[in-house]
Design an enzyme around this catalytic site. Structure first.
Site, mmCIF file in Angstrom:
data_model
loop_
_atom_site.group_PDB
_atom_site.id
_atom_site.type_symbol
_atom_site.label_atom_id
_atom_site.label_comp_id
_atom_site.label_asym_id
_atom_site.label_seq_id
_atom_site.Cartn_x
_atom_site.Cartn_y
_atom_site.Cartn_z
ATOM 1 N N HIS A 112 0.880 -1.172 0.000
ATOM 2 C CA HIS A 112 0.000 0.000 0.000
ATOM 3 C C HIS A 112 0.918 1.224 0.000
ATOM 4 O O HIS A 112 1.720 1.396 0.920
ATOM 5 C CB HIS A 112 -0.932 -0.014 1.211
ATOM 6 C CG HIS A 112 -1.962 -1.103 1.110
ATOM 7 N ND1 HIS A 112 -2.302 -1.909 2.170
ATOM 8 C CD2 HIS A 112 -2.715 -1.503 0.053
ATOM 9 C CE1 HIS A 112 -3.228 -2.775 1.765
ATOM 10 N NE2 HIS A 112 -3.495 -2.553 0.486
ATOM 11 N N GLU A 115 1.589 3.303 3.073
ATOM 12 C CA GLU A 115 2.089 2.641 4.283
ATOM 13 C C GLU A 115 3.585 2.453 4.086
ATOM 14 O O GLU A 115 4.047 1.512 3.461
ATOM 15 C CB GLU A 115 1.355 1.319 4.488
ATOM 16 C CG GLU A 115 -0.147 1.550 4.709
ATOM 17 C CD GLU A 115 -0.985 0.286 4.635
ATOM 18 O OE1 GLU A 115 -0.428 -0.819 4.662
ATOM 19 O OE2 GLU A 115 -2.218 0.419 4.543
ATOM 20 N N HIS A 244 2.964 -3.775 6.396
ATOM 21 C CA HIS A 244 1.928 -2.745 6.249
ATOM 22 C C HIS A 244 2.008 -1.755 7.400
ATOM 23 O O HIS A 244 2.892 -1.847 8.252
ATOM 24 C CB HIS A 244 0.539 -3.401 6.241
ATOM 25 C CG HIS A 244 0.268 -4.228 5.021
ATOM 26 N ND1 HIS A 244 -0.671 -3.870 4.093
ATOM 27 C CD2 HIS A 244 0.810 -5.387 4.593
ATOM 28 C CE1 HIS A 244 -0.699 -4.783 3.132
ATOM 29 N NE2 HIS A 244 0.187 -5.721 3.406
ATOM 30 N N GLU A 336 1.593 -5.447 10.577
ATOM 31 C CA GLU A 336 1.178 -4.047 10.684
ATOM 32 C C GLU A 336 2.161 -3.397 11.649
ATOM 33 O O GLU A 336 2.192 -3.712 12.830
ATOM 34 C CB GLU A 336 -0.253 -3.950 11.229
ATOM 35 C CG GLU A 336 -1.293 -4.620 10.341
ATOM 36 C CD GLU A 336 -1.679 -3.784 9.123
ATOM 37 O OE1 GLU A 336 -1.340 -2.576 9.098
ATOM 38 O OE2 GLU A 336 -2.309 -4.335 8.208
HETATM 39 ZN ZN LIG Z 1 -1.812 -2.168 4.109
#
Ligand SMILES: [Zn+2]
Ligand SMILES: *[C@@H]1O[C@H](CO)[C@@H](O)[C@H](O)[C@H]1NC(C)=O
Length: 516
Positions: A112, A115, A244, A336
């Site tokens: 992404h 990110e 991410h 994350e």
């Molecule tokens: Zn992401």
């Protein structure tokens, strides 16, 4: 009546390879706190903990690869929609080559575009690996000597440009998330999970290595997605992480729920135990993921140890991790890295400090479980042979050189190797709780279709103590009593009955075999 299958049963005992606690910490940045310009006297180990534009990223990766030319190189896996190279830096004792039984790991950042922490972590990691290798850090040397590591800091360089134009602190929640075609790359992979749920209901159906359905290609497939899929077809990856941002948690497949109408629902893979172990390898050594204080973000995952099944968090289709698991041999987790998707520059050094050990520890888990080669009786590698584990309905297949890696949690496992035209071979392995090197378990497959006469002749020829022909192993129970098996070798202190089998495989005495 068909002739009895010549099932072979071997007892393999795997013990932990004692690992000297010899890691030493070094300041990789050589004065990284001082951000003053050091135009000429800048030590090569200097890591600039800043954001990197596309051009800066490329420059750092290329410079790092040339500084560590004997253990690193850069290569491109394709181009983004706007034409930016998707640049990978690879670390290995023989860059550019797959080595027999050397496991391959990939780490992917910035899927992404907005990110960005993962992108920076991988740029720093590349420099760290290179410097520490050169400085003689034994942990990093051992890692690079035994593992092929591929870092793709930015899978979505076009999205990054959009996000970076807004800048840290100003970036909205979604600007730059998608690629230049406005596709969310982590929703753009083929949905094999729906197909998996169908196959899993069907008795005897294989639910691994699911092909990409034709209709997938009728839709919009991003060049970035295509590049990743092609990459995965050319390299036998074993382990992967996708980095991410936006929360603080490690999630693992499946990401797509078995019941699509449910927004979230625990949807484990057959390798649930291993995925938890892999996720913990990251989370357990991450100071913020383990932080119990108030200032921790994403606190709702703390009770679970900061790991969660993806679909239990929120279900989505077309993700990269499900695709890794269902189409290839690769196990991928999603990390994350923190609640801020585009952190301010001052936060980057701390982020690195928090994630460095997690990244290393995670990559090292690729050496859990077993690995080996599958050959025919002439020693010719058998590619695409299936490695099955009883109780885990997910087969791994051998690479073109006949080598395989099977990540397995601690415990006793019954492992079966098979390929069309050959008899199955069954082995029992014990994976100890602490293990830093994969146990080596090779398989030699005997062709099927020999008449029973020939088969018995073959047995006689190999002698009673060779488990390949040993009458005691033929047709024996497939679930042996582990205690009996343990007692079996050595009543008189001599070599166990299967010893000759292993010693005949290679000139190296297998160090992980338990001796009595
Ligand atoms: Zn992401
Ligand atoms: C790694 O390989 C290099 C080059 O072969 C060797 O000099 C070094 O001793 C090895 N280090 C470890 C820890 O295996």
């Amino acid at each position: 009546m068909p002739p009895p299958l010549p099932l072979l049963l071997l007892t393999v005992l795997v013990v932990a390879a004692a690992r000297p606690g010899c890691e030493f910490e070094r300041n990789p940045a050589g004065g990284l706190e001082a951000d003053e310009a050091l135009p000429s006297g800048l030590p090569p180990t200097f890591i600039r903990f800043s954001h990197h534009s596309y051009a800066q990223m490329v420059r750092v990766l290329r410079r790092t690869a040339s500084r560590c030319a004997h253990v690193a190189r850069t290569y491109s896996i394709g181009r983004s929609f706007d034409g930016r190279e998707l640049l990978v830096i690879e670390f290995s004792s023989r860059p550019g080559q797959h080595e027999l039984m050397e496991p391959e790991v990939k780490l992917i950042g910035n899927i992404h575009g907005n990110e960005v922490a993962g992108r920076e972590m991988l740029i720093y990691l590349a420099q760290y690996l290179c410097s520490e290798y050169l400085l003689g850090n034994p942990r990093i040397q051992r890692l690079l000597n035994t593992t092929r590591i591929h870092l793709l800091p930015s899978m979505n360089p076009d999205g990054y440009e959009v996000a970076a134009a807004e800048g840290a602190g100003y970036n909205g929640w979604t600007s730059g998330r998608q690629n230049a075609q406005n596709l969310d790359l982590n929703r753009n992979f083929p949905d094999l999970t729906s197909e998996y749920y169908r196959l899993a209901e069907t008795r005897g159906a294989r639910s691994d290595h699911i092909p990409i359905p034709q209709h997938y290609w009728w839709g919009k497939v991003a060049p970035e997605t295509k590049a990743i899929m092609k990459w995965m077809q050319t390299i036998p990856f074993v382990l992967s992480a996708s980095l991410h941002g936006g929360d603080l948690v490690v999630s693992y497949p499946f990401d797509f729920s078995k019941h699509p109408q449910e927004e979230k629902m625990f949807s484990p893979t057959p390798d649930e135990k291993m995925f938890k172990l892999l996720s913990r390898a990251y989370a357990d050594v991450h100071p913020m993921m383990m932080d119990r204080s108030e200032n921790r973000c994403g606190g709702n995952f703390l009770k679970r140890g900061s790991i969660i099944n993806g679909a239990d968090w929120y279900s989505f289709t077309g993700g990269m991790s499900d695709f890794n698991y269902l189409h290839t041999n690769c196990f991928e987790i999603t990390v994350e890295l923190g609640c801020v998707k585009f952190p301010p520059e001052e936060a980057l050094y701390i982020l690195w400090q928090h994630n460095k050990e997690s990244l290393l520890n995670f990559v090292e888990t690729v050496h859990r479980g077993i690995k080996g080669v599958v050959t025919d009786k002439f020693g010719k590698p058998v590619k695409n042979a299936r490695i099955s584990v009883k109780g885990i309905r997910h087969d791994i297949t051998t690479a073109p050189d006949g080598d395989y890696w099977r990540l397995l949690p601690p415990g006793i496992h019954i492992v079966i190797a098979q390929a069309p035209g050959y008899a199955k071979v069954i082995k029992k392995v014990i994976i100890p709780a602490r293990m830093k090197r994969a146990g080596r378990v090779d398989f030699i497959l005997q062709p099927l279709g020999m008449g029973p006469k020939n088969f018995i002749h073959g047995l006689r020829r190999t002698g009673p103590h060779d488990p390949l022909g040993g009458a005691s192993s033929l047709g024996e129970a497939t679930e042996p009593d582990p205690l009996r098996a343990r007692r079996q070798p050595s009543a008189d202190g001599s070599k166990p009955w299967w010893w000759s089998y292993f010693t005949s495989l290679s000139t190296h005495r297998p160090r992980w075999l338990l001796k009595y």
